[in-house]
Motif scaffolding. Structure first.
Motif, PDB file in Angstrom:
ATOM      1  N   LEU A 163      73.440   1.890  30.764  1.00 44.29           N
ATOM      2  CA  LEU A 163      72.815   2.303  32.025  1.00 44.29           C
ATOM      3  C   LEU A 163      72.925   3.812  32.222  1.00 44.29           C
ATOM      4  O   LEU A 163      71.998   4.443  32.738  1.00 44.29           O
ATOM      5  CB  LEU A 163      73.465   1.580  33.209  1.00 44.29           C
ATOM      6  N   ASN A 164      74.032   4.391  31.780  1.00 45.13           N
ATOM      7  CA  ASN A 164      74.243   5.834  31.921  1.00 45.13           C
ATOM      8  C   ASN A 164      73.192   6.643  31.162  1.00 45.13           C
ATOM      9  O   ASN A 164      72.867   7.766  31.564  1.00 45.13           O
ATOM     10  CB  ASN A 164      75.647   6.229  31.458  1.00 45.13           C
ATOM     11  N   ARG A 165      72.660   6.101  30.073  1.00 45.94           N
ATOM     12  CA  ARG A 165      71.603   6.793  29.314  1.00 45.94           C
ATOM     13  C   ARG A 165      70.389   7.096  30.191  1.00 45.94           C
ATOM     14  O   ARG A 165      69.648   8.033  29.936  1.00 45.94           O
ATOM     15  CB  ARG A 165      71.132   5.929  28.132  1.00 45.94           C
ATOM     16  N   PHE A 166      70.205   6.270  31.235  1.00 50.99           N
ATOM     17  CA  PHE A 166      69.058   6.435  32.140  1.00 50.99           C
ATOM     18  C   PHE A 166      69.440   7.159  33.432  1.00 50.99           C
ATOM     19  O   PHE A 166      68.607   7.332  34.314  1.00 50.99           O
ATOM     20  CB  PHE A 166      68.450   5.056  32.469  1.00 50.99           C
ATOM     21  N   GLY A 167      70.710   7.511  33.557  1.00 53.49           N
ATOM     22  CA  GLY A 167      71.173   8.145  34.791  1.00 53.49           C
ATOM     23  C   GLY A 167      71.250   7.153  35.940  1.00 53.49           C
ATOM     24  O   GLY A 167      71.139   7.545  37.111  1.00 53.49           O
ATOM     25  N   TYR A 168      71.444   5.867  35.633  1.00 51.81           N
ATOM     26  CA  TYR A 168      71.468   4.830  36.670  1.00 51.81           C
ATOM     27  C   TYR A 168      72.732   4.917  37.507  1.00 51.81           C
ATOM     28  O   TYR A 168      73.831   5.081  36.982  1.00 51.81           O
ATOM     29  CB  TYR A 168      71.368   3.434  36.034  1.00 51.81           C
ATOM     30  N   GLN A 169      72.557   4.806  38.817  1.00 55.22           N
ATOM     31  CA  GLN A 169      73.659   4.728  39.766  1.00 55.22           C
ATOM     32  C   GLN A 169      73.604   3.378  40.444  1.00 55.22           C
ATOM     33  O   GLN A 169      72.537   2.941  40.885  1.00 55.22           O
ATOM     34  CB  GLN A 169      73.520   5.829  40.832  1.00 55.22           C
ATOM     35  N   LYS A 170      74.738   2.699  40.545  1.00 60.18           N
ATOM     36  CA  LYS A 170      74.781   1.397  41.213  1.00 60.18           C
ATOM     37  C   LYS A 170      74.211   1.495  42.620  1.00 60.18           C
ATOM     38  O   LYS A 170      74.448   2.472  43.315  1.00 60.18           O
ATOM     39  CB  LYS A 170      76.218   0.866  41.294  1.00 60.18           C
ATOM     40  N   ILE A 171      73.483   0.469  42.996  1.00 62.72           N
ATOM     41  CA  ILE A 171      72.862   0.413  44.323  1.00 62.72           C
ATOM     42  C   ILE A 171      73.601  -0.600  45.179  1.00 62.72           C
ATOM     43  O   ILE A 171      73.866  -1.686  44.780  1.00 62.72           O
ATOM     44  CB  ILE A 171      71.366   0.040  44.206  1.00 62.72           C
TER      45      ILE A 171
END
Length: 171
Positions: A163-171
């Protein structure tokens, strides 16, 4: 049946989502020992089914064959109590985006914080010309780790690096 879809990581929950219709979805993927099972039992609100879903030859995850058998609650319960499968639970919202329905899956339990957005299409052309909505972060349709059969039985920590590869932050 052929299913054409795109899957996105959500950037944020779109305005008005909490006012949309929703249902609890529980998936049980079998067999438990398969790293990416394609057979699942599903409780979809008050509907029950068994589905086998596989990518069409050629490996494009946006086109899949899907075979579904409708089950009664009793059949679902009997199978669910007999099989050892990997489970995932989510709340699925039906959200209208520019006349198209987005299925927004807000994962629960060990995957809490993960939100995926799916759009289904009538034709390959409709799928190809579709523009990602602003509430989405990245197209993850071709990412194996985000497929239901791969997510089941995991937690956010198991997929955090991906998920970090996409810069995803938990919602």
């Amino acid at each position: 049946m052929l299913e054409l879809e795109k899957t996105y990581l959500a950037k944020y929950l779109p305005k008005g989502l909490k006012d949309c219709s929703f249902k609890e979805v529980i998936d049980v993927y079998i067999p438990k020992t398969d790293p990416h099972p394609v057979l699942r039992l599903r409780k979809n609100g008050s509907n029950f089914e068994m589905t086998k879903k596989q990518p069409v030859k050629g490996g494009d995850a946006s086109a899949q064959t899907e075979e579904t058998i409708i089950l009664s609650r009793e059949e679902f319960d009997a199978l669910n109590n007999q099989v050892e499968g990997k489970r995932v639970r989510k709340v699925r919202y039906s959200y209208n985006h520019q006349g198209k329905t987005a299925e927004i899956d807000v994962f629960q339990d060990d995957l809490k914080g993960l939100v995926l957005v799916d759009f289904e299409f009538e034709s390959v052309n409709d799928k190809e010309i579709f523009v990602m909505p602003d509430f989405c972060l990245a197209d993850v349709t071709q990412e194996d780790f985000i497929a239901g059969g791969m997510l089941c039985g995991k937690g956010c920590g198991d997929i955090e690096e991906k998920l970090n590869r996409f810069g995803y932050q938990k919602i």
